[in-house]
Structures are given as C-alpha cells and as structure tokens.
Write an enzyme that holds these catalytic residues in place. Structure first.
Site, PDB file in Angstrom:
ATOM      1  N   ARG A 107       0.807  -1.207   0.000  1.00 13.41           N
ATOM      2  CA  ARG A 107       0.000   0.000   0.000  1.00 13.41           C
ATOM      3  C   ARG A 107       0.849   1.271   0.000  1.00 13.41           C
ATOM      4  O   ARG A 107       0.545   2.239  -0.707  1.00 13.41           O
ATOM      5  CB  ARG A 107      -0.949  -0.002   1.201  1.00 13.41           C
ATOM      6  N   LYS A 142       1.494  25.526  -2.514  1.00 11.10           N
ATOM      7  CA  LYS A 142       0.288  24.832  -2.052  1.00 11.10           C
ATOM      8  C   LYS A 142       0.431  23.346  -2.395  1.00 11.10           C
ATOM      9  O   LYS A 142       0.030  22.883  -3.461  1.00 11.10           O
ATOM     10  CB  LYS A 142      -0.956  25.437  -2.688  1.00 11.10           C
ATOM     11  N   LYS A 174       4.796  40.799  -1.439  1.00 14.57           N
ATOM     12  CA  LYS A 174       3.362  41.015  -1.570  1.00 14.57           C
ATOM     13  C   LYS A 174       2.972  42.359  -0.953  1.00 14.57           C
ATOM     14  O   LYS A 174       3.811  43.089  -0.424  1.00 14.57           O
ATOM     15  CB  LYS A 174       2.604  39.858  -0.920  1.00 14.57           C
ATOM     16  N   GLU A 204       4.235  40.915  -6.356  1.00 16.63           N
ATOM     17  CA  GLU A 204       2.836  40.664  -6.691  1.00 16.63           C
ATOM     18  C   GLU A 204       2.076  41.977  -6.814  1.00 16.63           C
ATOM     19  O   GLU A 204       2.217  42.861  -5.971  1.00 16.63           O
ATOM     20  CB  GLU A 204       2.197  39.788  -5.612  1.00 16.63           C
ATOM     21  N   ASP A 225      -1.908  39.104 -10.165  1.00 17.83           N
ATOM     22  CA  ASP A 225      -2.816  38.293  -9.367  1.00 17.83           C
ATOM     23  C   ASP A 225      -4.275  38.524  -9.750  1.00 17.83           C
ATOM     24  O   ASP A 225      -4.762  39.661  -9.737  1.00 17.83           O
ATOM     25  CB  ASP A 225      -2.613  38.620  -7.881  1.00 17.83           C
TER      26      ASP A 225
END
Length: 302
Positions: A107, A142, A174, A204, A225
């Site tokens: 597994r 992410k 940012k 950004e 963005d």
C-alpha cells in the site's frame, strides 16, 4: 543548438526518509497483523504492478524503497522509468520475495506512485493546453505537507516548472511586505541588499497602475494576481512599452521583466491566459487537485 533537459532525479536520502515515515505510519505499533495472522513466514510470492489507465509514471524508487525497507530480500524490477508515458495494462514493475514483506509494503508503494503519477499526468494535461504558446505552467507552495519535494519532482516530469520550493529560495514581495517596508522601491532595495545577486525577486500586483509603479524597480518577475485575459494582455503591452520592445523582440529580450499570471487558473481557463503573452502561469491545481492515477498490484499465480 537545442538542448534536451535531463530528467529530474530524487536524492536517495529524501526517498528513504519519506518512505520510512510512511511505513511507520502504516505499520503502527503492532505491524501488519492481517499478514502476520494469515501468511506463514516461509511463503514467497510474485506480483506485478500494473497501470490501469493511461498516464505518466512517477515514484518507482519510492515503491522500490518501500519493499526494501520492509524486507531487503524482496526483488523489485522496474519495467518502465519515471517520466514514461504508459497505456492501460502496462506492467510497471515485477516484485517477488517473501510474501509477508511484499504484502506489508504494497500500500505504501502504491500510494506514492498513484499520487505522484496523478500529479505528473494532470500537469501534462495543463501543459498540452498551452503548448502553442511560450508560457510555462508552474506549481506553487500549495502542496500536501511533507510531500512538497516529491510533488514538485512529479510536476517537472509532467512537463511543468517549479515556482519557489519554499520561503528560503526566492523573494516574493506582496502587498503587506510593501506596506510595512515603506513602498515598492524600499522593499526591492532591501531584498537585493539582503539576498544577493543570485536570488530572483518577484513582486505581486493586483492592478495595472500598481504594475506601472513596480516596473520602475525592475524586479525579475511581476506576479499578476487574479487578472482576466483582457487585463493580462494590457499588462504585456505595458511591459513591452516600458522596455521599448516591439512585438518581435519582446519574447526573446533577456533584459525585460517576466510576467506571471496567477489566480483562477484551471484546465478550462489556462489556454486563454497563456494566449495573452505572459511568461509563466502558476496554479495550485496541478498539486492540490490532481486525481490519482489508477495503479494496481496483483499476485501472479503460476
């Protein structure tokens, strides 16, 4: 001269650490009690790992390591290589040895391969959507905690590119950084002084006026963005005008600031985004929303 990039590789130490943690999680405090209860220690078995759908295979060394760590006498023969495209029914590996170890490691080996092959295969579908443009698909930070290095490896095997690996290998300034630092120029100047010339700097922005201001600081990359295709096209034109470049010279000029689009990127929107002329498109979809590739392991009865 066109240079074909070598396939990425995973460091052996990273592989062993990740697999060891996964095995400890699965075996728990008492080991594989189902196998211990039903399979005598002297029994051996042979198995084949097979792809049940088309895709790009990733994770063979992780699977091999899972079987080795459970029982070093298990033999794992890979029939394909990481990065290979396969069709349904392709035998990926043949495994044989002590049955207990084979069943206990199954597994964990499959989990790594199904997830990472899914990431690579899903990335490849995004890459195919924009193959007619110069834009590159990039993953983000992410990622599933603990699996970032593996997922970014899979993205590359799917034809995508890596954004920064973490907070320590590139600067991404940012709005909140700019506000505290006292402005765009101050933030960029401080970043360059702190990090040195080898670290790229990206800023950004969420509007075209902010982009015009940011361009005066000449960052390496501007992250646009949540802008739609119309705004992105305007951003490309603004960038070209700032660097006094015509349409023919724009793509190839190494001096200019590169543009990256982010936000609302999925398999349905990426083509229109890429056709605006941006250089990079970053999306969490290729890591966080990738479906697994169906891979099975079956005992071979002779």
């Amino acid at each position: 001269m066109t240079v074909t990039p070598l396939r990425p590789e995973l460091p052996a130490l990273m592989v062993e650490e990740q697999v060891r943690l996964a095995l400890l999680e699965d075996l728990g405090r008492a080991g594989d009690i189902t196998t211990y209860a039903t399979i005598a220690p002297h029994l051996t078995a042979a198995a084949e790992m097979t792809s049940r759908e088309a895709g790009i295979i990733v994770g063979l060394e992780l699977a091999r390591t899972a079987f080795r760590l459970v029982d070093p006498t298990i033999r794992f023969e890979a029939m394909v290589a990481d990065g290979d495209r396969v069709s349904p029914g392709t035998v990926l590996a043949r495994i044989n040895g002590p049955a207990r170890g084979l069943l206990s490691a199954e597994r964990v080996g499959l989990n790594f391969m199904m997830h990472l092959s899914g990431v690579a295969s899903y990335t490849a579908s995004f890459v195919a959507e924009i193959a007619h443009t110069r834009a590159r698909v990039c993953c983000t930070r992410k990622t599933i905690p603990g699996l970032r290095g593996l997922e970014k490896y899979a993205v590359r095997l799917g034809g995508g590119s890596n954004h920064r690996y973490g907070l320590d290998d590139a600067v991404l300034i940012k709005d909140n950084h700019i506000a505290v630092a006292g402005g765009v120029a101050s933030a960029v100047e401080a970043a360059r002084a702190y990090c040195g010339h080898l670290v790229r700097i990206e800023i950004e922005v969420d509007g075209l006026e902010q982009m015009r201001e940011v361009l005066t600081a000449s960052p390496d990359v501007i992250l646009l963005d949540n802008m739609g295709p119309n705004l992105l096209r305007e951003a490309v034109d603004i960038n070209a005008a700032h660097w006094s470049l015509d349409t023919q010279a724009y793509a190839a000029d190494p001096r200019r600031t590169k543009l990256e689009a982010s936000g609302n990127v999925n398999i349905s929107t990426i083509r229109a985004i890429a056709e605006t002329g941006v250089d990079y498109i970053s999306t969490s979809k290729i890591t966080m929303a990738a479906p697994t590739l169906d891979i099975g392991l079956d005992i071979v009865i002779s």
